[in-house]
Scaffold this active site. Structure first.
Site, PDB file in Angstrom:
ATOM      1  N   TYR A  29       2.381  31.290   3.102  1.00 15.27           N
ATOM      2  CA  TYR A  29       3.156  31.582   4.319  1.00 15.27           C
ATOM      3  C   TYR A  29       4.517  32.150   3.930  1.00 15.27           C
ATOM      4  O   TYR A  29       5.319  31.472   3.306  1.00 15.27           O
ATOM      5  CB  TYR A  29       3.329  30.275   5.082  1.00 15.27           C
ATOM      6  CG  TYR A  29       3.879  30.363   6.483  1.00 15.27           C
ATOM      7  CD1 TYR A  29       5.038  31.048   6.780  1.00 15.27           C
ATOM      8  CD2 TYR A  29       3.241  29.684   7.516  1.00 15.27           C
ATOM      9  CE1 TYR A  29       5.548  31.085   8.075  1.00 15.27           C
ATOM     10  CE2 TYR A  29       3.740  29.707   8.810  1.00 15.27           C
ATOM     11  CZ  TYR A  29       4.894  30.413   9.083  1.00 15.27           C
ATOM     12  OH  TYR A  29       5.393  30.423  10.350  1.00 15.27           O
TER      13      TYR A  29
ATOM     14  N   TYR B 299       2.710  42.244   7.870  1.00 11.66           N
ATOM     15  CA  TYR B 299       1.528  42.266   8.743  1.00 11.66           C
ATOM     16  C   TYR B 299       1.909  41.912  10.174  1.00 11.66           C
ATOM     17  O   TYR B 299       1.911  42.752  11.075  1.00 11.66           O
ATOM     18  CB  TYR B 299       0.472  41.294   8.209  1.00 11.66           C
ATOM     19  CG  TYR B 299      -0.771  41.196   9.074  1.00 11.66           C
ATOM     20  CD1 TYR B 299      -1.497  42.336   9.388  1.00 11.66           C
ATOM     21  CD2 TYR B 299      -1.207  39.965   9.568  1.00 11.66           C
ATOM     22  CE1 TYR B 299      -2.640  42.252  10.190  1.00 11.66           C
ATOM     23  CE2 TYR B 299      -2.343  39.879  10.354  1.00 11.66           C
ATOM     24  CZ  TYR B 299      -3.056  41.014  10.669  1.00 11.66           C
ATOM     25  OH  TYR B 299      -4.165  40.931  11.454  1.00 11.66           O
TER      26      TYR B 299
END
Ligand SMILES: [Zn+2]
Lengths: 380, 136
Positions: free
Chosen positions: A278, A326
């Site tokens: 993450y 992204y």
């Protein structure tokens, strides 16, 4: 959990990602959920367990017309979905339910029906942090980094390289928000947000959602999708206040969660073919690589800048482009899980050839919580 | 009185002693009567051993700069750029604060530099503990 007893049979993101002011947050949950059900041939009547964060499982079950026998509203920030996978695996193994839907949806950019989050002025963070002028994650999550840089000699150029290599991955992903290549100079010339962090070292802010469907490994064989088996799981929490993180150079929650997941899976770091960490900010993959044990303390900055995590290298990392390129709705953990599932199914836009084991490692709050899920595509 | 518009703390029964201390120009910490652990933020028990037998005591006010960021956009009550810092108190605990009486630059703000507490009244009830470079 016991390895290989549970599989992910359904997985999907929202139809659209990025900027979707035409749908509200709860409908993003539902859109992703319906896509995941369609993925594996189920309807809401087939789901008997619901887990979510950001909204309550009550809202999601009602909105979708589900009658759950099991509900989990664990909300510890962006890695909540890793914890949901872990809790769902235990619940299915215990016979509490058989088919669990985990949903995420967040109108992070457009703010349509976004669940409010405010820290009360009576909370410890409200009393002992907010008066000093932090304005959200870019000014808090980043506070430990100067200490890490002094301790280990991490450079701003190395931090910038994290963003550069992830943009390389994003370029291969048609759904990525940013695909244009960037250089270290581009990152270091981008606007200063909170020294030493510049704009391109910080994640995007977008709209989107995702959903997963889990069932027992035995039942998974009857589904049309390629099952992705859960090998190991971990979770932990540390502190809701970044100022109270025990050590600014390593996350206790990362270490506890990661170790538990690898212990359960019974695998070595060398067995991992694909890794998601993450990345709300450029230092997260650095902390993650070290705290999961892929490299030694202080080595991750060089490991990334020496291109060990790019396509074709030994440890492909954040292959969707990550939260930096992204998408990042706010609780990004779901997208890390989705990319791990795609890699295990062999359908990722930047597919790692012959990948058999994937690790998705998440953070919640600001080093406040962590969840780790290890997946495999090999039948037990 | 300076900088109106900052979000201000709202004391609870468990933290009132800290804010009373700040108003009186004293940085108050807590120490466990059983295991001697010194801790912050305030709570009515020891987070190390669970004992409810704890005492409030005045800290020295001396600290070192542990880490920080320099924020480049100012919310109400602040002037950009300003550092959001975490200091390590001489007694061990760390706390978030702002660093005053020095330029808000990486050159002026060196990690591990010596600091001392400086209270700044926000209103009649609340004074915030800030830190400035230590004299000599
Ligand atoms: Zn004690």
């Amino acid at each position: 959990m016991r390895p290989n007893t549970i599989a992910i049979v359904g997985a999907a993101e929202t139809t659209d990602l990025g900027k979707t002011p035409n749908i509200s947050e709860i409908t993003m949950h539902a859109d992703a959920a319906l896509n995941a059900m369609a993925d594996c041939g189920l309807t809401p009547k087939d789901i008997d367990g619901v887990a979510t964060a950001g909204r309550t499982p009550t809202e999601i079950a009602h909105y979708l017309g589900i009658t759950p026998k099991w509900a989990d509203g664990t909300a510890v920030g962006g890695c909540s979905f890793m914890l949901h996978v872990r809790h769902a695996a235990a619940a299915i193994n215990e016979g509490l339910c058989s088919t669990v839907l985990i949903t995420h949806g967040e109108s992070g950019r457009s703010g349509v029906d976004r669940a409010p989050r405010r820290m009360a002025p009576t909370s410890l963070a409200g009393q002992f942090e907010l008066p000093y002028g932090p304005m959200g994650p870019p000014t808090m999550f980043t506070i430990p980094v100067l200490r890490y840089m002094k301790e280990f000699g991490l450079t701003e150029e190395q931090l910038a390289m994290v963003a550069v290599v992830q943009r390389e991955w994003a370029a291969k992903n048609p759904r990525a928000t940013f695909k244009e290549p960037i250089t270290v100079d581009d990152v270091l010339d981008s606007r200063m947000i909170a020294y030493p962090f510049r704009l391109l070292m910080c994640c995007l802010v977008t709209d989107g959602g995702g959903a997963l469907i889990l069932t027992s490994a035995d039942r998974a064989k009857d589904f049309p999708t390629k099952p992705v088996y859960i090998l190991g799981t971990g979770e932990s929490v540390e502190t809701p206040m970044i100022s109270q993180m025990a050590d600014f150079t390593t996350s206790r929650a990362f270490r506890v969660s990661g170790k538990k997941a690898f212990d359960e899976a019974g695998i070595a770091k060398e067995d991992v073919d694909h890794l998601m960490i993450y990345d709300a900010f450029a230092h997260l993959p650095i902390f993650g690589l070290e705290d999961l044990g892929f490299v030694g303390r202080g080595e991750a900055g060089a490991f990334i800048s020496e291109r060990n995590t790019v396509e074709g290298a030994k440890l492909p990392l954040n292959t969707n482009g990550g939260g930096l390129s992204y998408m990042h709705s706010g609780m990004y953990g779901m997208y890390a899980l989705q990319e791990s599932v795609r890699q295990m199914r062999g359908i990722a836009p930047a597919q790692v050839p012959d990948a058999k084991i994937s690790v998705a490692h998440g953070v919640g709050g600001m080093f406040g919580a962590s969840g780790t899920i290890i997946m495999s595509n090999e039948a037990p | 009185m300076a900088e109106p518009g900052r979000p201000l703390p709202q004391p609870t029964p468990e933290t009132q002693h800290f804010w009373d201390g700040a108003k009186a120009g004293e940085l108050r910490l807590q120490r466990c009567d059983d295991c001697a652990h010194v801790y912050f933020p305030p709570r009515p028990f020891c987070p190390e051993c669970g004992s409810r037998s704890v005492s409030v005591f005045p800290a020295s006010g001396r600290a070192t700069l542990y880490s920080y960021v320099i924020h480049h956009r100012a919310p109400p009550g602040f002037e950009a750029p300003y550092a959001i810092a975490v200091v390590e108190l001489e007694e061990g605990p760390r706390m978030m604060t702002n660093i005053v009486d020095t330029p808000q630059t990486p050159e002026a703000l060196q990690l591990d530099m010596a600091l001392e507490v400086a209270f700044e009244a926000m209103n009649d009830e609340i004074s915030l503990p800030l830190f400035r470079p230590a004299e000599g």
